[in-house]
Every structure is written in C-alpha cells, then in structure tokens.
Motif scaffolding. Structure first.
Motif, PDB file in Angstrom:
ATOM      1  N   GLN A  36      91.460  28.070   3.938  1.00 28.26           N
ATOM      2  CA  GLN A  36      91.490  27.766   5.368  1.00 28.26           C
ATOM      3  C   GLN A  36      90.063  27.720   5.895  1.00 28.26           C
ATOM      4  OE1 GLN A  36      93.770  30.513   7.749  1.00 28.26           O
ATOM      5  NE2 GLN A  36      93.736  29.221   9.557  1.00 28.26           N
ATOM      6  N   LYS A  38      88.199  27.892   9.587  1.00 31.10           N
ATOM      7  CA  LYS A  38      88.372  28.154  11.011  1.00 31.10           C
ATOM      8  C   LYS A  38      87.119  27.714  11.764  1.00 31.10           C
ATOM      9  CE  LYS A  38      91.644  31.961  10.555  1.00 31.10           C
ATOM     10  NZ  LYS A  38      92.030  33.321  10.985  1.00 31.10           N
ATOM     11  N   ALA A  47      84.754  30.547  10.491  1.00 32.79           N
ATOM     12  CA  ALA A  47      85.005  31.364   9.312  1.00 32.79           C
ATOM     13  C   ALA A  47      85.599  30.503   8.206  1.00 32.79           C
ATOM     14  CB  ALA A  47      85.952  32.523   9.637  1.00 32.79           C
ATOM     15  N   GLN A  49      88.160  31.016   4.783  1.00 33.61           N
ATOM     16  CA  GLN A  49      89.075  31.909   4.072  1.00 33.61           C
ATOM     17  C   GLN A  49      89.108  31.514   2.601  1.00 33.61           C
ATOM     18  OE1 GLN A  49      93.598  31.737   4.037  1.00 33.61           O
ATOM     19  NE2 GLN A  49      93.235  33.199   5.694  1.00 33.61           N
ATOM     20  N   GLU A  81      88.572  36.617   4.422  1.00 32.42           N
ATOM     21  CA  GLU A  81      87.919  35.711   5.350  1.00 32.42           C
ATOM     22  C   GLU A  81      86.447  36.098   5.521  1.00 32.42           C
ATOM     23  OE1 GLU A  81      88.579  35.401   9.959  1.00 32.42           O
ATOM     24  OE2 GLU A  81      90.241  34.381   8.946  1.00 32.42           O
ATOM     25  N   ARG A  83      83.156  35.331   7.909  1.00 35.11           N
ATOM     26  CA  ARG A  83      82.677  34.713   9.143  1.00 35.11           C
ATOM     27  C   ARG A  83      81.308  34.078   8.935  1.00 35.11           C
ATOM     28  NH1 ARG A  83      84.268  36.950  14.976  1.00 35.11           N
ATOM     29  NH2 ARG A  83      86.437  37.508  14.604  1.00 35.11           N
TER      30      ARG A  83
END
Length: 206
Positions: A36, A38, A47, A49, A81, A83
């Motif tokens: 993922q 973000k 971020a 993942q 995750e 950042r």
C-alpha cells in the motif's frame, strides 16, 4: 524514514582488519512487497506499507486477500508501515536490501524480546538480594524487601519494581552498524545483538 522487514537468523562473529573478534547478528532482510502507498491527499500523511514472508491463502481473511490482490502480491505474514519513505516505489513493487542499505550504514532494529515468564526481582530488575544468610535471614536471599509507605498512603506506589511478567516486549536497539550486505542471499550482518529469538521478525530502520 527508510527501512525494510526481515527475520533474525542468528548470531555469529568474525575478525575485522585489526584482528579483533566482533560479535554480530545475521538478518534475512527482504525481499518485501509494497502492499500500500499512502499519500497526503488520500490518507493525511505519506507512508509506504511493506509486506514480508509468504502466508497461506487459507490462513488469510477475505478482506486481506483483497488488500494483497490490489498489489498483485501473495498474502504476507508480516506487514509494517514506514512514514515518509524516501525510496521511490509504486504499489506492487519489490523492495530488496540494496534499495535501502549499504555497508557502513547506521541503523535501528526493532523486535520483540524473548519472553521469560513470571520472574522475581533479582532476575527482572537486578536486585542484589541479601548476601548473608546468617543473623536470621531465613529464605530472604532473593526477596524484594520493603514495599514502601505504611499507613500513609496505605498502598503500593505505582511503578514499584516487583516480580512479574518479564520479556516479550517491543524493543528498539539503536546505532547498530551494518558490517556486510549479501544482496544475492538477502542477508544483512549487523554489529552487536538484536532483540528476539531465532526466526523472529524484525524491523530495520535507517
């Protein structure tokens, strides 16, 4: 913050150029899959993942199967995750150890410490105990001693060091030096020890 997921293989040692024996930890780092991405617009922060270590489909819930299928990835057992990830990666891309680390880097390793069960104050907090067994010290060698106040406030103060569950905590070890990077075998050799037992998952942060 860059990083990668891995598994603790075990400890070993080797000699440096000065002939000094160095204790080090071997970590199987990656390859990881970007499951993922973000962004500030969709999630309020940036971020990435990452997923590590394949998992059986029958042991994965349907919502998570849909999550992994968006990244065209097999189910992963360990998901973390990061950042503000600095490495440019898209959804479904593979992240290898040479994308993040090189020899000489200073990293932090996060893991779960070994669980030791219910332990007394000597092992848990390093209490010295009563060294002399004479003068009426019967069965008091490993006892905690006084617990503090009496009639006022008539309670045990919060945070007092007492016997209890030991280990099994999230622990971060900082300022570990990367001694060797074996990209062909996805192995990372780090100076010193990292938390956890052999085969446990670790998070490597740069």
């Amino acid at each position: 913050m860059n990083g990668i997921l891995g598994r603790k293989v075990g400890m070993t040692s080797f000699y440096d150029e000065t002939g000094k024996n160095i204790a080090c930890t071997v970590i199987e780092a990656g390859p990881c899959v970007v499951t993922q991405v973000k962004t500030e617009d969709t999630d309020g922060y940036n971020a990435v993942q990452l997923g590590f270590d394949d998992k059986k489909e029958k042991s994965t819930s349907k919502p998570m199967m849909g999550h992994f299928s968006k990244a065209n990835s097999t189910p992963k057992r360990h998901i973390v995750e990061f950042r503000d990830f600095n490495v440019e990666k898209e959804l479904g891309d593979e992240l290898t150890i040479d994308d993040v680390l090189i020899e000489g880097d200073i990293i932090s390793v996060v893991g779960t410490s070994k669980g030791k069960g219910f332990q007394g104050v000597v092992k848990r907090h390093g209490f010295a105990g009563v060294g002399d067994a004479t003068h009426g010290q019967h069965n008091r060698q490993r006892a905690p001693g006084s617990l503090g106040a009496s009639s006022d406030p008539s309670k045990v103060i919060k945070g007092l060091k007492m016997a209890g569950q030991t280990g099994g905590d999230r622990v971060k070890i900082k300022n570990l030096k990367v001694l060797k990077v074996h990209t062909d075998k996805n192995l990372l050799v780090v100076k010193g020890a990292v938390p956890g037992h052999k085969g446990s998952y670790v998070i490597i942060e740069k």
